[in-house]
Design an enzyme around this catalytic site. Structure first.
Site, PDB file in Angstrom:
ATOM      1  N   SER A  35      99.398 105.936  31.605  1.00 48.91           N
ATOM      2  CA  SER A  35      99.131 106.256  30.199  1.00 48.91           C
ATOM      3  C   SER A  35      98.734 105.023  29.409  1.00 48.91           C
ATOM      4  CB  SER A  35     100.403 106.824  29.540  1.00 48.91           C
ATOM      5  OG  SER A  35     100.557 108.160  29.854  1.00 48.91           O
ATOM      6  N   HIS A  66      94.355 109.866  29.136  1.00 52.40           N
ATOM      7  CA  HIS A  66      93.904 109.813  30.531  1.00 52.40           C
ATOM      8  C   HIS A  66      92.426 110.207  30.593  1.00 52.40           C
ATOM      9  CE1 HIS A  66      97.891 109.853  32.930  1.00 52.40           C
ATOM     10  NE2 HIS A  66      98.121 109.387  31.722  1.00 52.40           N
ATOM     11  N   HIS A  91     100.281 115.116  37.215  1.00 52.91           N
ATOM     12  CA  HIS A  91     101.742 115.179  37.212  1.00 52.91           C
ATOM     13  C   HIS A  91     102.197 116.595  37.514  1.00 52.91           C
ATOM     14  CE1 HIS A  91     100.386 112.214  34.194  1.00 52.91           C
ATOM     15  NE2 HIS A  91     101.444 111.496  34.505  1.00 52.91           N
ATOM     16  N   TYR A  93     104.434 118.115  35.959  1.00 52.38           N
ATOM     17  CA  TYR A  93     104.716 118.835  34.705  1.00 52.38           C
ATOM     18  C   TYR A  93     103.480 119.482  34.094  1.00 52.38           C
ATOM     19  CZ  TYR A  93     103.083 114.648  32.172  1.00 52.38           C
ATOM     20  OH  TYR A  93     102.341 113.605  31.704  1.00 52.38           O
ATOM     21  N   GLU A  94     102.289 119.068  34.555  1.00 50.88           N
ATOM     22  CA  GLU A  94     101.074 119.731  34.069  1.00 50.88           C
ATOM     23  C   GLU A  94     100.875 121.076  34.770  1.00 50.88           C
ATOM     24  OE1 GLU A  94      97.589 116.827  33.471  1.00 50.88           O
ATOM     25  OE2 GLU A  94      98.892 115.821  34.910  1.00 50.88           O
ATOM     26  N   ALA A 121     103.708 104.133  32.305  1.00 55.35           N
ATOM     27  CA  ALA A 121     104.472 103.857  31.092  1.00 55.35           C
ATOM     28  C   ALA A 121     105.856 104.428  31.342  1.00 55.35           C
ATOM     29  CB  ALA A 121     103.816 104.557  29.912  1.00 55.35           C
ATOM     30  N   MET A 225     107.852 109.966  34.384  1.00 57.23           N
ATOM     31  CA  MET A 225     107.528 111.296  34.931  1.00 57.23           C
ATOM     32  C   MET A 225     106.426 111.254  35.984  1.00 57.23           C
ATOM     33  SD  MET A 225     107.415 113.281  31.296  1.00 57.23           S
ATOM     34  CE  MET A 225     108.555 112.857  29.970  1.00 57.23           C
ATOM     35  N   SER A 226     106.183 110.083  36.547  1.00 59.01           N
ATOM     36  CA  SER A 226     105.061 109.983  37.492  1.00 59.01           C
ATOM     37  C   SER A 226     105.441 109.084  38.661  1.00 59.01           C
ATOM     38  CB  SER A 226     103.838 109.393  36.776  1.00 59.01           C
ATOM     39  OG  SER A 226     104.085 108.044  36.424  1.00 59.01           O
ATOM     40  N   ASN A 249     109.144 102.365  25.370  1.00 62.55           N
ATOM     41  CA  ASN A 249     110.169 102.818  24.416  1.00 62.55           C
ATOM     42  C   ASN A 249     111.529 102.705  25.083  1.00 62.55           C
ATOM     43  OD1 ASN A 249     108.811 105.290  25.813  1.00 62.55           O
ATOM     44  ND2 ASN A 249     110.956 105.790  25.474  1.00 62.55           N
ATOM     45  N   HIS A 283     104.859 110.383  22.299  1.00 65.98           N
ATOM     46  CA  HIS A 283     103.784 109.947  23.206  1.00 65.98           C
ATOM     47  C   HIS A 283     102.870 108.925  22.509  1.00 65.98           C
ATOM     48  CE1 HIS A 283     101.292 110.081  26.753  1.00 65.98           C
ATOM     49  NE2 HIS A 283     100.234 110.492  26.081  1.00 65.98           N
TER      50      HIS A 283
HETATM   51 CL1  6GU Z   1     111.843 107.687  27.500  1.00 65.22          CL
HETATM   52  N1  6GU Z   1     111.263 109.121  29.538  1.00 65.22           N
HETATM   53  C1  6GU Z   1     110.465 109.577  30.473  1.00 65.22           C
HETATM   54  N2  6GU Z   1     110.950 110.512  31.298  1.00 65.22           N
HETATM   55  N3  6GU Z   1     109.202 109.178  30.635  1.00 65.22           N
HETATM   56  C2  6GU Z   1     108.745 108.241  29.800  1.00 65.22           C
HETATM   57  C3  6GU Z   1     109.517 107.720  28.791  1.00 65.22           C
HETATM   58  C4  6GU Z   1     110.816 108.205  28.704  1.00 65.22           C
HETATM   59  N4  6GU Z   1     108.787 106.813  28.123  1.00 65.22           N
HETATM   60  C5  6GU Z   1     107.585 106.776  28.691  1.00 65.22           C
HETATM   61  N5  6GU Z   1     107.550 107.633  29.708  1.00 65.22           N
END
Ligand code: 6GU
Length: 311
Positions: A35, A66, A91, A93-94, A121, A225-226, A249, A283
Site C-alpha cells: 500500500s 494499488h 488479498h 479479504y478482497e 504497510a 493483512m498481506s 500506524n 487507510h
Molecule cells: Cl493496525 N492492522 C492491520 N491488520 N493491518 C494494517 C494495520 C493495522 N495498519 C496497516 N495495515
C-alpha cells in the site's frame, strides 16, 4: 480462479512473452509493492508495464493506492539488473481465493525470479517501534495458517514441492544481511530500521484492542493483512525472501478499558470524567506514511538489489 481449477501458467507466460522484450522477461529479482509503495518501481529504466487484466489468471486489485500492473525494468548501476515488480497485490479479504492471491508469485518463480523482496504497510504492536519505522521481518505468526486457511491447502501445484513445507527458515538471513549493510552505506539512522515478527490477520477489519493484545502477547511486533500467503508460496517455490514492513500506524491497545459504569457513577456524583479523544486507524493514514517513507524504502530496496549476487 478457485482451488481445483488448473492454473493457466502456460497462457500467462505466453502473454508475458508477447508483451515484454527478451531482455526484461527473465528477471532474477521480484519486488512486491505494498500500500502506497508502488513508487519502488519509479526509478526502473526501460520499464514495461503489463496491466493485470492482460495476464490470464491474474485478478484485479481493488484496494485504493494499488495500481494493478507488473512493472518489468532495469535497476542499479551500469547495465543494471532485470527486475519485476507487482504494483498492487491480491488479498484474501478482497474475496480472492488463495490460488489467486499467490498466483503472481508462482508466475515470478516461473519467469526466473530467485530472490523476492516483499513490502507492506503494517500496524505496530510494539511500543519500541514507532510509526515510520521500517521493520525487516524475521519470522511470522499466522493464525489463519493454523486453522485450515493456508495458501497451500489442496493438491500440490508441483510433484517437486514438499507436502509439508518447513517455514523455520523462511526469511533469508543472507538478504537481511544485505539490508543492514545497505542501511549502513546509506548512513541510515539506526532507529529507522529494525527487526521484528509479523502477525498476519485476515482483515478487512482492523484489530480490536483485545486482538491487538493477543498478538502482542504472542510475540508479534507488527500486524498486517498481506504478505504471509506470498511468503509461504515463495518458500514453496524455493525463492529467497526478504520482507520489509513500513509501520504506518500504531495498534491501539489501551492499558485499561474505559469503564462506562465509572463514568455514569462519576456523572451522578457531580464530577464527570474528562475523556481523551479515542484513536482510530484509517487507510488514509496508512497511505500518507507510505508517501513520506516511500523514498527511503526505494533507496534501501535499490541498494539491496544491487548487492544481490547475480550468479
Ligand atoms: Cl493496525 N492492522 C492491520 N491488520 N493491518 C494494517 C494495520 C493495522 N495498519 C496497516 N495495515
Amino acid at each position: 480462479m478457485t482451488a481445483g481449477t488448473a492454473l493457466p501458467f502456460a497462457e500467462t507466460l505466453e502473454a508475458v512473452r508477447a508483451l515484454v522484450p527478451t531482455k526484461l522477461r527473465n528477471p532474477r529479482i521480484g519486488i512486491v509493492c505494498g500500500s502506497g509503495l508502488s513508487g519502488l518501481a519509479e526509478s526502473f529504466r526501460e520499464t514495461v508495464l503489463v496491466p493485470y487484466e492482460k495476464l490470464p489468471g491474474f485478478a484485479k486489485s481493488t484496494v485504493p493506492g494499488h495500481k494493478s500492473s507488473l512493472a518489468f525494468g532495469l535497476t542499479g548501476k551500469g547495465e543494471g539488473v532485470s527486475v519485476v515488480a507487482m504494483l498492487g497485490r491480491f488479498h484474501p479479504y478482497e474475496g480472492h481465493a488463495f490460488p489467486t492471491v499467490v498466483y503472481p508469485i508462482r508466475i515470478m518463480a516461473r519467469l526466473g525470479v530467485k530472490n523476492i523482496i516483499i513490502t507492506n504497510a503494517a500496524g505496530s504492536l510494539n511500543p519500541n517501534i514507532p510509526v515510520g519505522t521500517i521493520v525487516v521481518i524475521q519470522d511470522h505468526l499466522a493464525l489463519p495458517n493454523l486453522t485450515c486457511m493456508n495458501p497451500l491447502l489442496g493438491p500440490s501445484t508441483s510433484p517437486e514441492h514438499p507436502r509439508f513445507l518447513p517455514l523455520s527458515d523462511a526469511y533469508s538471513p543472507a538478504l537481511r544481511r544485505l539490508l543492514f549493510l545497505s542501511a549502513h552505506h546509506l548512513a541510515l539512522d539506526r532507529s529507522a530500521l529494525t527487526e521484528g515478527t509479523y502477525a498476519w490477520v485476515g482483515g478487512p477489519t482492523y484489530e480490536t484492542p483485545a486482538e491487538g493484545r493477543l498478538l502482542r502477547l504472542a510475540g508479534a511486533d507488527v500486524v498486517g493483512m498481506s504478505t504471509v500467503p506470498e511468503v509461504v508460496v515463495a518458500r514453496e517455490e524455493g525463492l529467497n525472501i526478504m520482507v520489509m514492513s513500513l509501520v504506518t500506524n500504531f495498534v491501539v491497545i489501551p492499558d485499561r478499558y474505559r469503564s462506562i459504569r465509572e463514568e455514569v457513577e462519576a456523572e451522578l456524583a457531580g464530577n464527570p470524567i474528562q475523556l481523551e479523544q479515542a484513536q482510530v486507524v484509517s487507510h488514509e493514514e496508512v497511505l500518507e506514511v507510505g508517501r513520506e517513507k516511500a523514498e527511503l524504502m526505494k533507496k534501501l530496496v535499490e541498494s539491496v538489489v544491487e548487492r544481490i549476487p547475480t550468479v
